[in-house]
Design an enzyme around this catalytic site. Structure first.
Site, PDB file in Angstrom:
ATOM      1  N   GLU A  46       0.848  -1.208   0.000  1.00 54.87           N
ATOM      2  CA  GLU A  46       0.000   0.000   0.000  1.00 54.87           C
ATOM      3  C   GLU A  46       0.882   1.257   0.000  1.00 54.87           C
ATOM      4  O   GLU A  46       0.554   2.255  -0.639  1.00 54.87           O
ATOM      5  CB  GLU A  46      -0.925   0.026   1.224  1.00 54.87           C
ATOM      6  CG  GLU A  46      -1.844  -1.175   1.379  1.00 54.87           C
ATOM      7  CD  GLU A  46      -3.039  -1.206   0.426  1.00 54.87           C
ATOM      8  OE1 GLU A  46      -3.202  -0.259  -0.369  1.00 54.87           O
ATOM      9  OE2 GLU A  46      -3.802  -2.199   0.475  1.00 54.87           O
ATOM     10  N   ASN A  52      -7.639   2.570  -5.333  1.00 53.36           N
ATOM     11  CA  ASN A  52      -7.810   1.171  -5.739  1.00 53.36           C
ATOM     12  C   ASN A  52      -6.841   0.738  -6.829  1.00 53.36           C
ATOM     13  O   ASN A  52      -7.052  -0.304  -7.454  1.00 53.36           O
ATOM     14  CB  ASN A  52      -9.248   0.938  -6.215  1.00 53.36           C
ATOM     15  CG  ASN A  52     -10.205   0.962  -5.045  1.00 53.36           C
ATOM     16  OD1 ASN A  52      -9.906   0.434  -3.981  1.00 53.36           O
ATOM     17  ND2 ASN A  52     -11.330   1.608  -5.224  1.00 53.36           N
ATOM     18  N   HIS A 100      -7.907  -7.836  -5.766  1.00 51.11           N
ATOM     19  CA  HIS A 100      -9.059  -8.399  -5.042  1.00 51.11           C
ATOM     20  C   HIS A 100      -9.486  -9.724  -5.663  1.00 51.11           C
ATOM     21  O   HIS A 100      -9.837 -10.664  -4.953  1.00 51.11           O
ATOM     22  CB  HIS A 100     -10.258  -7.437  -5.100  1.00 51.11           C
ATOM     23  CG  HIS A 100     -10.177  -6.328  -4.099  1.00 51.11           C
ATOM     24  ND1 HIS A 100     -10.764  -5.096  -4.308  1.00 51.11           N
ATOM     25  CD2 HIS A 100      -9.599  -6.263  -2.880  1.00 51.11           C
ATOM     26  CE1 HIS A 100     -10.529  -4.315  -3.264  1.00 51.11           C
ATOM     27  NE2 HIS A 100      -9.834  -4.992  -2.385  1.00 51.11           N
TER      28      HIS A 100
HETATM   29 ZN   LIG Z   1      -5.631  -2.276  -0.205  1.00 49.25          ZN
END
Ligand SMILES: [Zn+2]
Ligand SMILES: NC(=O)c1ccc[n+]([C@@H]2O[C@H](COP(=O)([O-])OP(=O)(O)OC[C@H]3O[C@@H](n4cnc5c(N)ncnc54)[C@H](O)[C@@H]3O)[C@@H](O)[C@H]2O)c1
Length: 366
Positions: free
Chosen positions: A185, A245, A252
């Site tokens: 991240e 995102n 994901h």
């Molecule tokens: Zn994340």
């Protein structure tokens, strides 16, 4: 110690980042005119290490804390565990001015935040994140919630904390794999918003991996500043917030097709970011050399950058992407980079390009 403000008009709050900021917990709570009674929600791993310390600091500051300990790991983000927490809060007679402290990683933050947002229609909420991912991401921005069988984070709310205390000392006990997952991240913030941060990460990765407090403090503070900027411009995620995102559409889906067991979130989005960078080279003009820099930096952080997927898995991955909450009118949208530090959101990409990129990732797999 550094302080980053999240400017959200009536709901603005500060993030304190540094070594030893946990010691400030009671003093921080005292600033909000709250009742003495409070619940510290934590998971068993974190409660074992920091629960007693946290309770002692609160007691010494005149508060009356109770520890609510939940199992560690993603399954704790469930309505069943929410119910368990409600029952503990009711048993302990928490009132409207009582408050909830989340002591833990993103799982505890999301769970405790959801409990705080809904119990008695909302109790004041304080975040004490203890993972790198929670320091730079989940504890900032006010998204709280739990999972359903049908998918992750399907029930939740936007509920901002009163203050966030990121104590760098807590990262010392974090398992190395979890620390590296958080770095995915961190690297993302460089790609989406800040070419200078990206360069700093290239320069300082060794010191970051050694958890050098000075470098970590600066880097975490910069990530929080970026998230705060993005969130304050788009609190309810109607536009810009989507840039957070980057790498997550495919990431994901990778998590999902492996049943959330094989990859940690950060590991899956590391692969997702390499895929997004390669898609960006095809569709938004990202230079090949920048794709390389992104891949190399993720690798140096100890993160996976390749994946071997069978045809069948690629089919599943496409299906999983369509189930993503961010799908608009049946079309998967991507965040693509023009260059390091600048991205565009809401980009549609042909499924052929996605296949091409996934096939490319396969050949690099180790
Ligand atoms: Zn994340
Ligand atoms: N709300 C948001 O905006 C947002 C953003 C990103 C991610 N998330 C959520 O965050 C969750 C993932 O969070 P995470 O990566 O922090 O995982 P986590 O909370 O499960 O923590 C990872 C593991 O580390 C342990 N741990 C935590 N702190 C520790 C410490 N200091 N020392 C030793 N062990 C420690 C935990 O017990 C757990 O086993 C996911 O559910 C994800 O959906 C939310």
């Amino acid at each position: 110690m550094r302080i980053v403000n999240v400017p959200l008009v009536a709901r603005s709050y500060d993030i304190h980042i540094g070594t030893g900021v946990l010691e400030q917990l009671a003093a921080q709570c005292a600033a909000f005119n709250l009742a003495r009674k409070c619940a510290v929600i934590s998971d068993r791993n974190v409660a074992r290490r920091y629960g007693r310390k946290c309770l002692n600091i609160l007691k010494a500051g005149g508060f009356d804390p109770v520890l609510v300990s939940v199992p560690a790991g993603e399954p704790a983000k469930s309505l069943k565990v929410v119910q368990y927490c409600y029952d503990r809060l009711a048993e302990q007679r928490l009132e409207r001015k009582s408050f909830v402290i989340a002591l833990g990683g993103g799982v505890v933050g999301d769970l405790a935040g959801f409990v705080a947002a809904t119990y008695l229609r909302g109790l004041p909420f304080i975040q004490v994140p203890t993972t790198l991912l929670a320091h730079v991401d989940s504890s900032v921005g006010g998204k709280v919630g739990v999972n359903l069988k049908a998918g992750k984070n399907l029930v939740g709310a936007f509920f901002q904390p009163r203050v966030v205390l990121c104590d760098l000392d807590t990262l010392r006990t974090l398992p190395p794999r979890e620390f590296r997952a958080g770095l995915a991240e961190v690297i993302k913030y460089g790609i989406i918003y800040d070419a200078r941060l990206f360069q700093e990460l290239e320069r300082e990765m060794d010191r970051i991996l050694a958890k050098d407090p000075g470098v970590l403090e600066a880097v975490i503070a910069r990530c929080c500043e970026i998230k705060a900027k993005v969130v304050s411009q788009d609190e309810m995620e109607t536009g810009l917030r989507a840039i957070l995102n980057f790498g997550h559409t495919i990431g994901h889906a990778i998590e999902a097709i492996y049943g959330y067991r094989k990859y940690l979130h950060g590991e899956a989005i590391a692969i997702g970011q390499v895929a997004a960078a390669r898609l960006s080279a095809i569709h938004s003009g990202l230079a090949k050399s920048d794709v390389e820099r992104i891949t190399v930096l993720l690798k140096r952080a100890g993160l996976p950058t390749a994946i071997k997927l069978s045809r069948q898995q690629i089919g599943k991955l496409h299906k999983a992407m369509l189930l993503d909450k961010k799908v608009m009118s049946g079309e998967v949208r991507f965040v693509l980079a023009e260059r390091i530090g600048k991205v565009q959101w809401g980009q549609s990409v042909s499924s052929e390009s996605v296949d091409q990129v996934l096939a490319g990732l396969r050949s690099h797999a180790v």
